[in-house]
Design an enzyme around this catalytic site. Structure first.
Site, PDB file in Angstrom:
ATOM      1  N   HIS A  28       0.999  -1.095   0.088  1.00 19.00           N
ATOM      2  CA  HIS A  28       0.077  -0.112  -0.188  1.00 19.00           C
ATOM      3  C   HIS A  28       1.053   1.269   0.089  1.00 19.00           C
ATOM      4  O   HIS A  28       0.425   2.200  -0.629  1.00 19.00           O
ATOM      5  CB  HIS A  28      -0.845  -0.296   1.251  1.00 19.00           C
ATOM      6  CG  HIS A  28      -1.972  -1.055   1.122  1.00 19.00           C
ATOM      7  ND1 HIS A  28      -3.329  -0.696   1.307  1.00 19.00           N
ATOM      8  CD2 HIS A  28      -1.913  -2.393   1.216  1.00 19.00           C
ATOM      9  CE1 HIS A  28      -4.081  -1.884   1.153  1.00 19.00           C
ATOM     10  NE2 HIS A  28      -3.275  -2.833   1.031  1.00 19.00           N
ATOM     11  N   ASP A 131      -5.455   5.979   1.879  1.00 17.45           N
ATOM     12  CA  ASP A 131      -5.597   4.600   1.502  1.00 17.45           C
ATOM     13  C   ASP A 131      -7.023   3.969   1.712  1.00 17.45           C
ATOM     14  O   ASP A 131      -7.749   4.461   2.634  1.00 17.45           O
ATOM     15  CB  ASP A 131      -4.635   3.750   2.331  1.00 17.45           C
ATOM     16  CG  ASP A 131      -4.753   2.254   1.719  1.00 17.45           C
ATOM     17  OD1 ASP A 131      -3.557   2.216   0.981  1.00 17.45           O
ATOM     18  OD2 ASP A 131      -5.253   1.461   2.113  1.00 17.45           O
ATOM     19  N   SER A 300       5.796  -8.586   0.298  1.00 21.79           N
ATOM     20  CA  SER A 300       6.564  -8.159   1.553  1.00 21.79           C
ATOM     21  C   SER A 300       6.185  -8.825   2.910  1.00 21.79           C
ATOM     22  O   SER A 300       6.711  -8.468   3.798  1.00 21.79           O
ATOM     23  CB  SER A 300       6.102  -6.687   1.677  1.00 21.79           C
ATOM     24  OG  SER A 300       4.794  -6.413   1.910  1.00 21.79           O
ATOM     25  N   TRP A 359      14.635  -9.510   2.256  1.00 22.47           N
ATOM     26  CA  TRP A 359      14.078  -8.112   1.403  1.00 22.47           C
ATOM     27  C   TRP A 359      15.220  -8.089   0.227  1.00 22.47           C
ATOM     28  O   TRP A 359      16.317  -7.932   0.172  1.00 22.47           O
ATOM     29  CB  TRP A 359      14.083  -6.736   2.238  1.00 22.47           C
ATOM     30  CG  TRP A 359      13.523  -5.772   1.557  1.00 22.47           C
ATOM     31  CD1 TRP A 359      14.243  -4.835   0.571  1.00 22.47           C
ATOM     32  CD2 TRP A 359      12.177  -5.509   1.383  1.00 22.47           C
ATOM     33  NE1 TRP A 359      13.269  -3.983   0.232  1.00 22.47           N
ATOM     34  CE2 TRP A 359      11.900  -4.501   0.548  1.00 22.47           C
ATOM     35  CE3 TRP A 359      10.889  -6.252   1.836  1.00 22.47           C
ATOM     36  CZ2 TRP A 359      10.564  -3.845   0.115  1.00 22.47           C
ATOM     37  CZ3 TRP A 359       9.544  -5.730   1.667  1.00 22.47           C
ATOM     38  CH2 TRP A 359       9.581  -4.516   0.722  1.00 22.47           C
ATOM     39  N   ALA A 360      14.296  -7.986  -1.075  1.00 24.48           N
ATOM     40  CA  ALA A 360      15.289  -7.907  -2.225  1.00 24.48           C
ATOM     41  C   ALA A 360      15.215  -6.742  -2.889  1.00 24.48           C
ATOM     42  O   ALA A 360      13.997  -6.176  -2.766  1.00 24.48           O
ATOM     43  CB  ALA A 360      14.667  -8.891  -3.173  1.00 24.48           C
ATOM     44  N   ASN A 381       1.395  -4.895  -6.822  1.00 30.36           N
ATOM     45  CA  ASN A 381       2.625  -3.912  -7.074  1.00 30.36           C
ATOM     46  C   ASN A 381       3.637  -5.001  -7.836  1.00 30.36           C
ATOM     47  O   ASN A 381       4.049  -4.289  -8.917  1.00 30.36           O
ATOM     48  CB  ASN A 381       3.112  -3.446  -5.851  1.00 30.36           C
ATOM     49  CG  ASN A 381       2.118  -2.353  -5.255  1.00 30.36           C
ATOM     50  OD1 ASN A 381       2.182  -1.393  -6.000  1.00 30.36           O
ATOM     51  ND2 ASN A 381       1.462  -2.841  -4.185  1.00 30.36           N
ATOM     52  N   ALA A 400      -6.029 -12.395   0.289  1.00 30.59           N
ATOM     53  CA  ALA A 400      -6.698 -11.184  -0.387  1.00 30.59           C
ATOM     54  C   ALA A 400      -7.204 -11.352  -1.575  1.00 30.59           C
ATOM     55  O   ALA A 400      -7.693 -12.197  -2.176  1.00 30.59           O
ATOM     56  CB  ALA A 400      -5.744 -10.084   0.013  1.00 30.59           C
TER      57      ALA A 400
END
Ligand code: UDP
Length: 504
Positions: A28, A131, A300, A359-360, A381, A400
């Protein structure tokens, strides 16, 4: 001198001031920060309301925008870590390693409502972009007599599908959870099962009362902003605007628009690392042939259970293709730790794969010429970022609205091979029997990364969409024009409001 100061103050009063309120999760926050920065680049005074730890994920980009002369700032609120029982600095769903932490973060965010409303009043913006997860901001905007723009951080396709499922309930009265039904009123025949719906959609439960207002708030807002573009889902953009009847502006892909150079791509959305920190990864990628590497990421948020990680290890190794796999560290239990370490050593030796823990630098990897495909959880995303890079996908939705996005990729755009995920569930609830098997993973990787006709055609279609994505954000492109048009419209609103106030 005095006159000049008065003129400057008048000019700044005339400047459009837009406040952005992102939700603290990467999916988000990333697109909203990119959008806010694009507004600033186009002459708008921008304020982003967030908390300290969240700001640290993007402050470097804001500082560099400021140094270029753009008017953009952050207003920081104190996250109520103590009150909700979280350690300092845990303010984003990225950091949640358990359901308990997720719930606490959500409660903490909810507790900020009053302070945010005070800030809105103090800042007196001309418009708020908030949002979808803050439906109460519809009322805040009404109190201030300013427009609220809903930021829906997924596809038109998913909004439309959810809208008609909510309205007509085609999933009621089926014989089983796996019986297929068709979503009514969509321009394509889209079949789903009840298991693929959010659990709050399947039947009313405690979550329904939380999610329904989010979807309804779009209908009660001035309009909606979409990180999407016309060529990508024009039928659904049209359906949203006409049949559903909500004004909207497609301004995507914002990640490509706002993060053009490699330093920006390496830094985006995380505690910031310089490009130099990724030398080993870039060297590994540089050593590979073009389009030969599969990038595997679940976004994420999702941390897969150990049983699923084992299947992925075997599926990837058996496929024989090169890969980069992002594993979130807490995915491992004590047994898993050893198994994954051994695997990492093995693939380092063979140079067949590259593991990234936690984390990339995703934009950097996707845009590298060696990357040729992605295994994605269908987060919007990641979908757009892959599409912008012209990559076909293996679709592996988890929860989701990701199952809807899968349908868009596989059935409408025809650039995805489904791995066969069956049930919409938070990663925390995935049971051992429900994991996707290694054979399925191997099969889909071979299809996507192989040289068969199906793969060639998907790759060609993905490249065409990538070209369209690149055109749309250039001057004269649809997304570019939409952003300018929205800013102009907000300026006119501000002007006519000022005129009315004068006449009163
Ligand atoms: N992301 C990243 N590195 C990671 C994981 C995620 O940069 O290791 C970024 C990704 O580029 C995207 C966002 O985080 O912008 C994830 O959003 P998405 O909608 O794909 O999925 P979510 O995380 O919300 O499930």
């Amino acid at each position: 001198m005095e006159n000049q100061a008065t003129m400057e103050s008048q000019q700044s009063n005339n400047k459009l001031h837009v406040v952005f309120l992102p939700y603290p999760s990467a999916g988000h926050m990333n697109p909203m920060i990119d959008t806010a920065r694009l507004f600033a680049k186009h002459g708008v005074d921008v304020t982003i309301i967030t908390t300290h730890a969240n700001a640290s994920r993007f402050q470097k980009s804001i500082d560099s925008d400021i140094s270029l002369g753009y008017s953009i700032k952050t207003k920081l609120l104190q996250f109520p870590a103590n009150e909700v029982g979280l350690p300092e600095g845990i303010e984003n769903t990225i950091d949640a390693t358990s359901l308990e932490m997720l719930v606490k973060i959500t409660i903490g965010v909810r507790m900020l409502q009053q302070s945010i409303e005070v800030l809105f009043k103090e800042l007196q913006p001309d418009c708020i972009v908030t949002d979808m997860k803050y439906p109460w901001t519809v009322e805040s905007a009404a109190k201030l007599n300013i427009p609220r723009i809903d930021f829906y951080s997924s596809s038109y396709f998913s909004y439309c599908a959810i809208y008609f499922v909510r309205k007509y309930k085609p999933h009621y009265n089926l014989v089983s959870e796996t019986q297929k039904f068709t979503i009514p009123c969509l321009p394509h025949t889209i079949e789903m099962t009840r298991l693929q719906l959010h659990n709050w959609e399947r039947e009313n439960n405690a979550m329904t009362a939380i999610f329904e207002p989010m979807y309804e708030s779009a209908e009660r807002s001035y309009g909606s902003l979409y990180n999407s573009f016309h060529e990508l889902e024009s039928d659904y953009e049209k359906l949203f605007k006409t049949t559903i009847g909500i004004k909207s502006w497609s301004v995507g892909p914002v990640s490509a628009w706002a993060n053009k150079d490699d330093e920006r791509k390496a830094n985006r959305g995380h505690i910031e690392k310089s490009l130099g920190k990724h030398t080993e990864l870039l060297n590994w990628l540089n050593s590979k042939e073009n389009e030969s590497v599969l990038y595997v990421s679940f976004g994420s948020f999702t941390r897969l259970p150990y049983a699923q990680l084992v299947e992925i290890v075997h599926g990837l190794e058996n496929s024989g293709h090169n890969f980069i796999w992002v594993i979130k560290r807490d995915d491992t239990d004590e047994d898993g730790e050893g198994f994954l370490q051994e695997f990492e050593e093995r693939i380092k030796e063979s140079s067949k794969g590259y593991i990234i823990w936690d984390w990339a630098p995703q934009l950097l990897i996707l845009d590298h010429p060696a990357t040729g495909g992605i295994v994605t959880h269908c987060g919007w995303n990641s979908t757009l970022e892959s599409l912008n890079a012209g990559l076909p996908m293996i679709t592996w939705p988890i929860f989701a609205e990701q199952f809807y996005n899968e349908k868009l990729l596989v059935d409408v755009l025809k650039i995805g091979v489904p791995v066969g995920a069956k049930e919409n569930k938070l990663w925390l609830d995935i049971s051992v029997e429900k994991v996707v098997r290694r054979e399925e993973i191997e099969k889909t990787v071979k299809i996507l990364m192989g040289s068969g006709q199906e793969s060639k055609e998907m790759r060609m279609r993905a490249k065409k969409l990538s070209e369209a994505a690149k055109r749309t954000i250039e001057e004269g492109g649809d997304s570019y024009n939409n952003l300018i048009q929205l800013i102009d419209e907000l300026k006119s609103l501000k002007k006519s409001k000022a005129l009315c106030n004068k006449q009163d």
